[in-house]
Enzyme design. Structure first.
Site, PDB file in Angstrom:
ATOM      1  N   GLY A  69       0.815  -1.212  -0.006  1.00  0.00           N
ATOM      2  CA  GLY A  69       0.047  -0.046   0.012  1.00  0.00           C
ATOM      3  C   GLY A  69       1.065   1.219   0.032  1.00  0.00           C
ATOM      4  N   THR A  70       2.026   1.067   0.809  1.00  0.00           N
ATOM      5  CA  THR A  70       2.675   2.479   0.910  1.00  0.00           C
ATOM      6  C   THR A  70       3.400   2.786  -0.570  1.00  0.00           C
ATOM      7  OG1 THR A  70       3.071   2.197   3.300  1.00  0.00           O
ATOM      8  CG2 THR A  70       4.886   3.341   1.811  1.00  0.00           C
ATOM      9  N   ASN A 149      -8.972   4.285   7.965  1.00  0.00           N
ATOM     10  CA  ASN A 149      -8.250   3.149   8.876  1.00  0.00           C
ATOM     11  C   ASN A 149      -8.218   3.404  10.254  1.00  0.00           C
ATOM     12  OD1 ASN A 149      -6.691   5.435   8.087  1.00  0.00           O
ATOM     13  ND2 ASN A 149      -4.820   4.368   9.367  1.00  0.00           N
ATOM     14  N   GLN A 178      -7.726  -0.533   3.050  1.00  0.00           N
ATOM     15  CA  GLN A 178      -8.601  -0.841   4.056  1.00  0.00           C
ATOM     16  C   GLN A 178      -9.840  -1.375   3.401  1.00  0.00           C
ATOM     17  OE1 GLN A 178      -8.213  -1.408   7.189  1.00  0.00           O
ATOM     18  NE2 GLN A 178      -6.295  -0.766   7.415  1.00  0.00           N
ATOM     19  N   SER A 199      -3.407  -3.618  -0.619  1.00  0.00           N
ATOM     20  CA  SER A 199      -2.322  -4.252  -0.158  1.00  0.00           C
ATOM     21  C   SER A 199      -2.708  -5.639   0.440  1.00  0.00           C
ATOM     22  CB  SER A 199      -2.037  -3.419   1.061  1.00  0.00           C
ATOM     23  OG  SER A 199      -1.037  -3.994   1.804  1.00  0.00           O
ATOM     24  N   SER A 200      -1.843  -6.564   0.076  1.00  0.00           N
ATOM     25  CA  SER A 200      -2.117  -7.965  -0.009  1.00  0.00           C
ATOM     26  C   SER A 200      -2.374  -8.451   1.774  1.00  0.00           C
ATOM     27  CB  SER A 200      -1.153  -8.694  -0.266  1.00  0.00           C
ATOM     28  OG  SER A 200      -1.046 -10.043   0.087  1.00  0.00           O
ATOM     29  N   HIS A 201      -1.460  -7.955   2.597  1.00  0.00           N
ATOM     30  CA  HIS A 201      -1.588  -8.419   3.846  1.00  0.00           C
ATOM     31  C   HIS A 201      -2.864  -7.885   4.760  1.00  0.00           C
ATOM     32  CE1 HIS A 201      -0.122  -4.776   6.739  1.00  0.00           C
ATOM     33  NE2 HIS A 201       0.319  -4.605   5.377  1.00  0.00           N
ATOM     34  N   THR A 237      12.412  -7.265 -10.566  1.00  0.00           N
ATOM     35  CA  THR A 237      12.139  -8.516 -10.719  1.00  0.00           C
ATOM     36  C   THR A 237      10.610  -9.029  -9.738  1.00  0.00           C
ATOM     37  OG1 THR A 237      14.288  -9.286 -11.073  1.00  0.00           O
ATOM     38  CG2 THR A 237      12.719 -10.806 -10.203  1.00  0.00           C
ATOM     39  N   CYS A 325       0.518   2.278  12.395  1.00  0.00           N
ATOM     40  CA  CYS A 325       1.629   2.674  11.860  1.00  0.00           C
ATOM     41  C   CYS A 325       1.986   4.066  12.546  1.00  0.00           C
ATOM     42  CB  CYS A 325       1.444   3.226  10.283  1.00  0.00           C
ATOM     43  SG  CYS A 325       0.844   1.641   9.269  1.00  0.00           S
TER      44      CYS A 325
END
Lengths: 382, 406
Positions: A69-70, A149, A178, A199-201, A237, A325
């Protein structure tokens, strides 16, 4: 242990982790390599991309993989600035953005860009009229979040998009970190949204990977130059295991989305109704359609949020001050501040955040602990 | 969604064919039959002016999609069959027009009556069916000349047939009606477009690909096959012929001055393609040459290369600009594949300065250094045949490959 800090990060789903491990073991090539291991990795990468595109109902070439995300937020903001500065140096964000948006924009101020910050109402929702009034001929970007968030407010993306229909040259970016799986995509991902960051996590995928939706036809300068991966937009990569696992996580997150949202909404409603019975509790979230179903923000009057987090931690329950954060830095909870919540109340705020893995029995246990903590602090602060 | 019971096909250009028309219609029926393999219940009736597909319950939407790429079809109209009762005709008419109608559009009714005993004549049908449509869509406009929607109503002896949409077909002539040709398929942008255009004029194609491992990779071969897959929807399947070319390229490289490498290499390709054509019963050679595009595509080069055969060489894109070719490549979805960066046999031994005006007598002199017949024969003996069909994959993977991971 009860984990109620899913807005900070989520537990990786077991089958997603399995994909990560299997991909790492089996797909060893660099997708740019010419030999068969390379082309095999490339095929997997493109299938992972295609699956996400299909789930979002966009084109394959509109999905760009990132490190999270960042990076996504920084890329769209600075990439727009680099690409479009000859047309203007004015950017609009809101008062309640995540620091990945707020600080990226602030850095551009040092280069002569002007940043306007649209205010929010008492519920933490952006005032669309006020945002519209900030638009100038030299505005090149509007960037707002989808789900706040800290308090969970859902931003009026469709309404902002309507305003921006009269300004077709302005890039419209939505920080959707979010929001995936927390409200239907068609409620916000309209034709006027040009970019969106994921963002995946945040949805049971691995950390260190994410993606940006980049509408075909829009221009965005790369931040990472090099080998020209991701259609030249983002060199480096590719994180094939992470991307593959994320693609699966997107699929799982959007499977039975409605039922899972409903389940989290039930937990949210139950918690908020229970908290309302305590006199000294301030609530900053409502269990309505104006808020995402997975977040509850509240505080015990007179008790700093940080103290409450540690009190719960002693009982093996993990929650957060308003944003993981920034929870180590002593700033006023920025969203609450922008909502007009007085500083002494704002500093009491903590955030409980659910996922589809959260259960009612966990919530019952949470409430038992809450009663103990509440009574203890009532005695202390008396 | 209305389910259609028939589809009416108009031939367009075919209708102007004189006594041969029967052969053209038979070929078209055969091609449609092969495109609709998965729908065995469909009955095809080819008449002199039209063709009728009786769907017998097969899904009309899927069949419509499969008809779109078939050459030889000018337009086609899905048809609804209803009982010859006025109420049913009115209802179907209103539903059909509503399914096409966009606010602001106009319509007209075009009625025909084969059953003279039917209670209304054509004038009456036009009026009454039109009235039923207007009752259902009061704001629709009536326009006799060039309406947006033309509702056709046909009263036949067995039933009433209604249609409203006219769907544009692929045009051209039925593939196979003009005989067979060998397409020299490199893997670039131009040759698949040339193959497509040849098919559009009724030529059945077989793809000839020259393969020079290890100078060209297996991916380049797979890319050519994948491009062939993109050409199959127009015909169902295409014969792909891989010709081993390494030995010839090495022999040329060893014996011929670099300025003439390209010309002589091309002559070998042309000879081999012509030999294969002869063996396969083809009548023409098709390639993707575009005048002046590269050294081998000047008129001087073409003269020197073409000298090896008197077989007609069809060059469908010869006068097109690169951008026009790219537009077509995008239309037939071969462009993204064609630009994948794999070496092909045209680039691998490319000399720095190929002759753009090769002299035939020099070409003939240099070729004497090579055992042409022997080289050709060995390459010919090493040919590999493969039938390529819609749905095959070579470069891209099938859904199954990573199913467990995603």
């Amino acid at each position: 242990m009860i984990y109620f800090d899913n807005s900070a990060t989520t537990v990786v789903d077991a089958s997603v982790l399995d994909t990560y491990i299997q991909t790492t073991k089996r797909i060893i090539g660099n997708p740019s390599s010419l030999h068969f291991l390379g082309t095999q990795a490339d095929r997997l990468l493109q299938q992972a991309r295609g699956q996400i595109a299909e789930l979002l109902n966009v084109e394959d070439k509109e999905i760009y993989f990132t490190s999270g995300g960042t990076e996504g937020n920084n890329w769209v903001i600075k990439g727009t600035a680099i690409e479009k500065h000859p047309f203007g140096k004015h950017i609009i964000i809101s008062d309640v953005e995540h620091s990945a948006v707020g600080k990226a924009a602030a850095q551009l101020e040092t280069l002569g860009f002007e940043i306007s910050r649209a205010p929010v109402d008492q519920k933490g929702r952006i005032k669309v009229d006020a945002l519209a009034a900030l638009i100038r001929p030299e505005t090149i970007l509007v960037s707002t979040m989808l789900v706040n968030n800290e308090v969970g407010a859902i931003q009026p993306i469709k309404e902002i998009g309507k305003v921006l229909e009269s300004y077709p040259n302005i890039h419209f970016h939505v920080d959707a970190v979010q929001g995936l799986g927390k409200l239907p995509l068609q409620n916000w991902l309209t034709a006027r949204v040009d970019f969106a960051t994921f963002s995946s996590h945040k949805f049971h995928g691995p950390k260190g990977v994410g993606f940006v939706f980049w509408r075909r036809g829009r221009k965005l300068a790369p931040l990472l130059n090099g080998g020209g991966q991701e259609f030249g937009g983002r060199s480096g990569t590719e994180n094939v295991p992470g991307i593959t696992a994320m693609s699966k996580a997107v699929r799982l997150q959007l499977t039975d989305e409605e039922a899972k949202c409903h389940q989290q909404r039930q937990l949210q409603t139950y918690l908020i109704e229970a908290l309302k019975t305590f006199d000294n509790v301030s609530l900053f979230t409502e269990p309505t359609d104006e808020y995402a179903p997975h977040i509850v923000c509240f505080g015990i009057n007179g008790i700093k949020g940080e103290v409450l987090v540690h009190a719960f931690e002693e009982k093996n329950i993990l929650i957060s001050t308003t944003s993981a954060c920034s929870s180590r830095s002593h700033v006023t909870g920025s969203t609450l501040h922008a909502m007009g919540v007085p500083g002494d109340i704002g500093t009491t705020a903590v955030r409980v955040s659910f996922s589809s893995h959260s259960t009612m029995s966990e919530l019952e246990q949470f409430l038992v602990s809450f009663r103990h903590i509440y009574e203890k602090f009532s005695k202390v602060s008396r | 969604m209305l389910e259609y019971s028939e589809i009416m096909i108009r031939y367009g250009e075919l209708s102007t064919k004189g006594k041969n028309i029967k052969l053209f219609i038979q070929q078209l029926a055969k091609n449609i039959r092969s495109a609709l393999q998965a729908h065995p219940k469909v009955k095809i009736h080819g008449q002199k002016d039209r063709m009728y597909l009786i769907l017998n319950g097969e899904p009309s939407q899927i069949i419509i999609e499969k008809l779109r790429p078939i050459f030889g079809i000018q337009t086609f109209s899905p048809v609804v069959k209803v009982d010859k009762q006025l109420e049913k005709i009115y209802q179907a008419a209103a539903e059909l027009v509503a399914s096409e109608y966009v606010p602001g559009q106009s319509f007209k009714v075009n009625a025909k009556r084969a059953d003279r005993a039917f209670e209304l004549d054509t004038i009456g049908l036009n009026r009454e069916v039109g009235h039923a449509v207007i009752c259902a869509i009061p704001e629709i406009e009536v326009k006799m000349k060039q309406p947006d929607i033309e509702l056709r109503v046909e009263i036949r002896h067995d039933a009433a047939y209604l249609s409203v949409a006219t769907i544009k077909g692929a045009g051209g002539l039925p593939v196979g009606s003009s005989g067979k040709g060998m397409l020299m398929l490199s893997g670039g942008i131009d040759s698949p477009v040339a193959g497509y255009l040849a098919m559009k004029r009724g030529v059945e194609i077989e793809a000839v690909h020259f393969y020079s491992p290890p100078y060209t990779s297996e991916q380049a071969l797979n890319k050519a096959k994948e491009l062939t897959v993109k050409l199959t929807p127009y015909v169902g399947s295409i014969q792909f012929i891989t010709v081993p070319f390494t030995e010839i390229q090495e022999a040329i490289k060893e014996n011929v001055p670099s300025g003439y490498l390209m010309t002589i290499t091309r002559r070998f390709m042309m000879r081999l393609t012509d030999l294969i054509r002869e063996k396969r019963g083809g009548l023409a050679i098709i390639n993707g040459e575009s005048l002046g595009q590269v050294a081998s595509q000047t008129l001087e080069s073409m003269t020197a290369i073409n000298e090896v055969t008197t077989t007609p060489v069809i060059r469908p894109v010869i006068t097109m600009d690169k951008l026009e070719i790219i537009d077509l490549a995008e239309k037939i979805d071969t462009f993204d594949l064609a630009v994948l960066p794999f070496e092909d046999c045209c680039t691998i031994f490319a000399p720095p300065q190929p002759k753009t005006k090769p002299k035939l007598e020099k070409v003939l002199e240099y070729e004497k250094r090579l055992d042409v017949d022997d080289l050709i024969q060995r390459a010919f003996d090493g040919m590999v045949f493969e039938k390529i069909q819609t749905g095959d994959y070579f470069l891209t993977s099938g859904q199954q490959e990573f199913e467990d991971l995603l």
